[in-house]
Structures are given as C-alpha cells and as structure tokens.
Design a protein around this motif. Sequence first.
Motif, PDB file in Angstrom:
ATOM      1  N   PRO A  69       0.841  -1.204   0.000  1.00 55.44           N
ATOM      2  CA  PRO A  69       0.000   0.000   0.000  1.00 55.44           C
ATOM      3  C   PRO A  69       0.873   1.250   0.000  1.00 55.44           C
ATOM      4  CG  PRO A  69      -0.701  -1.548   1.706  1.00 55.44           C
ATOM      5  CD  PRO A  69       0.613  -2.044   1.184  1.00 55.44           C
ATOM      6  N   ASP A  70       0.370   2.307  -0.630  1.00 56.78           N
ATOM      7  CA  ASP A  70       1.073   3.590  -0.681  1.00 56.78           C
ATOM      8  C   ASP A  70       0.328   4.573   0.215  1.00 56.78           C
ATOM      9  OD1 ASP A  70       2.233   6.020  -1.242  1.00 56.78           O
ATOM     10  OD2 ASP A  70       2.114   5.821  -3.418  1.00 56.78           O
ATOM     11  N   VAL A  71       0.924   4.901   1.349  1.00 57.90           N
ATOM     12  CA  VAL A  71       0.249   5.717   2.348  1.00 57.90           C
ATOM     13  C   VAL A  71       0.025   7.154   1.875  1.00 57.90           C
ATOM     14  CG1 VAL A  71       2.271   6.548   3.601  1.00 57.90           C
ATOM     15  CG2 VAL A  71       0.162   6.055   4.867  1.00 57.90           C
ATOM     16  N   ASP A  72       0.718   7.568   0.828  1.00 60.03           N
ATOM     17  CA  ASP A  72       0.522   8.911   0.282  1.00 60.03           C
ATOM     18  C   ASP A  72      -0.546   8.957  -0.808  1.00 60.03           C
ATOM     19  OD1 ASP A  72       2.293  10.181   1.937  1.00 60.03           O
ATOM     20  OD2 ASP A  72       3.977  10.119   0.540  1.00 60.03           O
ATOM     21  N   ALA A  73      -1.256   7.874  -1.003  1.00 55.24           N
ATOM     22  CA  ALA A  73      -2.264   7.822  -2.064  1.00 55.24           C
ATOM     23  C   ALA A  73      -3.335   8.886  -1.866  1.00 55.24           C
ATOM     24  CB  ALA A  73      -2.920   6.446  -2.077  1.00 55.24           C
ATOM     25  N   PRO A  74      -3.763   9.550  -2.945  1.00 56.29           N
ATOM     26  CA  PRO A  74      -4.813  10.563  -2.828  1.00 56.29           C
ATOM     27  C   PRO A  74      -6.114  10.017  -2.253  1.00 56.29           C
ATOM     28  CG  PRO A  74      -3.754  10.700  -4.985  1.00 56.29           C
ATOM     29  CD  PRO A  74      -3.235   9.454  -4.329  1.00 56.29           C
ATOM     30  N   ILE A  75      -6.388   8.739  -2.512  1.00 62.41           N
ATOM     31  CA  ILE A  75      -7.648   8.163  -2.045  1.00 62.41           C
ATOM     32  C   ILE A  75      -7.659   7.908  -0.539  1.00 62.41           C
ATOM     33  CG2 ILE A  75      -7.105   5.700  -2.299  1.00 62.41           C
ATOM     34  CD1 ILE A  75      -9.849   5.379  -3.625  1.00 62.41           C
ATOM     35  N   ARG A  76      -6.492   7.946   0.100  1.00 65.39           N
ATOM     36  CA  ARG A  76      -6.429   7.642   1.533  1.00 65.39           C
ATOM     37  C   ARG A  76      -7.205   8.652   2.376  1.00 65.39           C
ATOM     38  NH1 ARG A  76      -1.373   9.346   4.666  1.00 65.39           N
ATOM     39  NH2 ARG A  76      -2.812  10.946   5.354  1.00 65.39           N
ATOM     40  N   LYS A  77      -7.015   9.934   2.100  1.00 64.71           N
ATOM     41  CA  LYS A  77      -7.608  10.966   2.957  1.00 64.71           C
ATOM     42  C   LYS A  77      -9.131  10.927   3.004  1.00 64.71           C
ATOM     43  CE  LYS A  77      -3.708  14.174   2.964  1.00 64.71           C
ATOM     44  NZ  LYS A  77      -3.236  15.551   2.665  1.00 64.71           N
ATOM     45  N   PRO A  78      -9.833  10.764   1.860  1.00 63.70           N
ATOM     46  CA  PRO A  78     -11.295  10.716   1.935  1.00 63.70           C
ATOM     47  C   PRO A  78     -11.839   9.580   2.810  1.00 63.70           C
ATOM     48  CG  PRO A  78     -10.587  11.051  -0.327  1.00 63.70           C
ATOM     49  CD  PRO A  78      -9.360  10.748   0.467  1.00 63.70           C
TER      50      PRO A  78
END
Length: 314
Positions: free
Chosen positions: A201-210
Amino acid sequence: MPEPMHLDLTLESVSCPVCGDNDPRPVLRAPDFETHYTNEFQVVRCRACGMIYTSPRPSMDDLFRYFYHDNYVCYTHSGLADTLRETYLCAARFKALKHLIPETGRFLDVGCSHGYFLDYVKTRSRWEASGCEPSAEMAERAKKRGLDVVNATLVQAAYPDKAFDLVYMSHVLEHVPDLADTVREVFRILKPGGLFITENPDVDAPIRKPFGPCWWGWHLPRHLSHFSRNSMTRLLTDHGFEVKSVKPCFRPGPIAWSIQNRLKRRKAPAALASFFGVHNPLFVAFCGLPGLIYLKGGHTDMMETRAVKPLESL
C-alpha cells in the motif's frame, strides 16, 4: 455474527523501523474491520524521517493468536470473486516478471500463502521456484500442490547466501515486525545483480484521505509499517539496494475494500456491506473506473518497488 468484544492485548511501543528514532507524533486511531474485536490501534509518524508505522502494537503472540486465523481475508479463497481476483493478479504479475531474469533463474516468493502465484510461476516458466510462508496451514496447502515451500518467515528460513535471482514479496513487508532484518536478509540471499520486487500500500495515495481510518491500507493491527515512495526508497537504499523504480499499480479491489470498511464503521447491515465490498466481482469491476483515473494521474493506493543488489556486492 459474534458479539463485539474488547481484547486484553499486550501492547509494545516501538521505534521507527526505518531510522530508529523514538519521537513520533500521532496520525490516527482505527479499528480492525475484519473481526468483531472493538480495540482501536494507533498509527504514528516519525518526526525525524517521516516514516509512518503502528505503535504501540500487539505482541507477535497476540497478533497471531487473534488476527491471523485461517479465515483471515488474505488466506481465504472462496467464490468467483477470489478466483477472478487471483487469476488476474497472477497473470499481471507474471507478465511483468517473466522478462526480468534468465529463463533458468531462481525465484523466491516470500509470504506465498497457499501458493497460488508460486504455482502459476512454476507451471509457466523454467524458473526454479520456491516459497516461504509463516502460516503452517497455508504452507501445508502449498506443499500439497507439489510446491517447494518452507513454513517459516524469511529470516527463519535461513537460505544460503546469493541463492536467488529474484525475491518477490506481495504485501508482506508491511506485516513483518523485524523490518530491517528482513530487508537485510533479502539483500544477503540475492545474487549480485539480483532483483527485489515488493508490492505494498502507498500511504501517500490521494484516495487515503477521503476514507480516513477506513482506508484499506491501514489494515490494523496487521500492517505494522505504512510506506510512502520516499520511505520505501530510503529503507532499501539504507540497506545497500539500488532502487530502480517505484510505480503505481492498478488494483480496483482495495477501493471496494475501503468502501466496505466505511459501511461497517457506520454499522450498515451486513448484507449491504458484503454487496458493496471486495468479494462482489461486479462491484470490484465498477471500482476499476476510479482506479484507472488514479492510475492515469500517476498515483494509486498501491505501489510496486523494484530494487537491485549492486554487482559490486561480489
């Protein structure tokens, strides 16, 4: 459906698994969405290097006792959705790998589970394919398929020096408690010029925050390390590797998983959470659209890293 219960766990505070600093700041708290346990777990960020990791975390005894049962989501294989998912992943991964090492190279799949990908590699190539898997049940299933699998972690397996042309890990590094030891072991058992590929997993992914605490990539408390492109690169270069690429992966299933987690957090009916979840192949296919949009933007919620052991390591 089991009644919710709170576990009396032994928790361990740990230092940063990348730089060793011990002054983190809290990031969030989140539950385990795969069980009926009500415990929440903390994720922190290292102030020195920025690495994100789980601390305090359950002891290894408690992790395996409560969170890695044989019905653990990454061990199960049932139904059309799992068959389609594993077939697609095996085909995609093998296509990417087959031109990277000589036709007769030695291949190691670390954390090979029941050996689905290992069997795929073995039957479609001339590679000498081996695997290691810490779950005794999963390792036994792989062995029954005629696969060369050791029931051990990579460190416990104690392979010979410079034994492999390619070491492959699919969603393993984020689980290991001895991160530095594991990376050092990969370096030791690779031949000079050998390739290490890890998908995480990429913790900086844009989808993480939502999705906040419902993002699939947290997967607490099993995921102990939460990598960004920068932290993965630093980890590997600190241990002697040359990082050749870090690129996004197209995997629509995790988007469905995050949506399912959010429904569970909102206490939606189980049937609804199941329908809009990772085991529904139609919904997973629907999630391919936002997955492709993120892929086109160059940043999905999953990344593949390729690193080489330098030739001068002779």
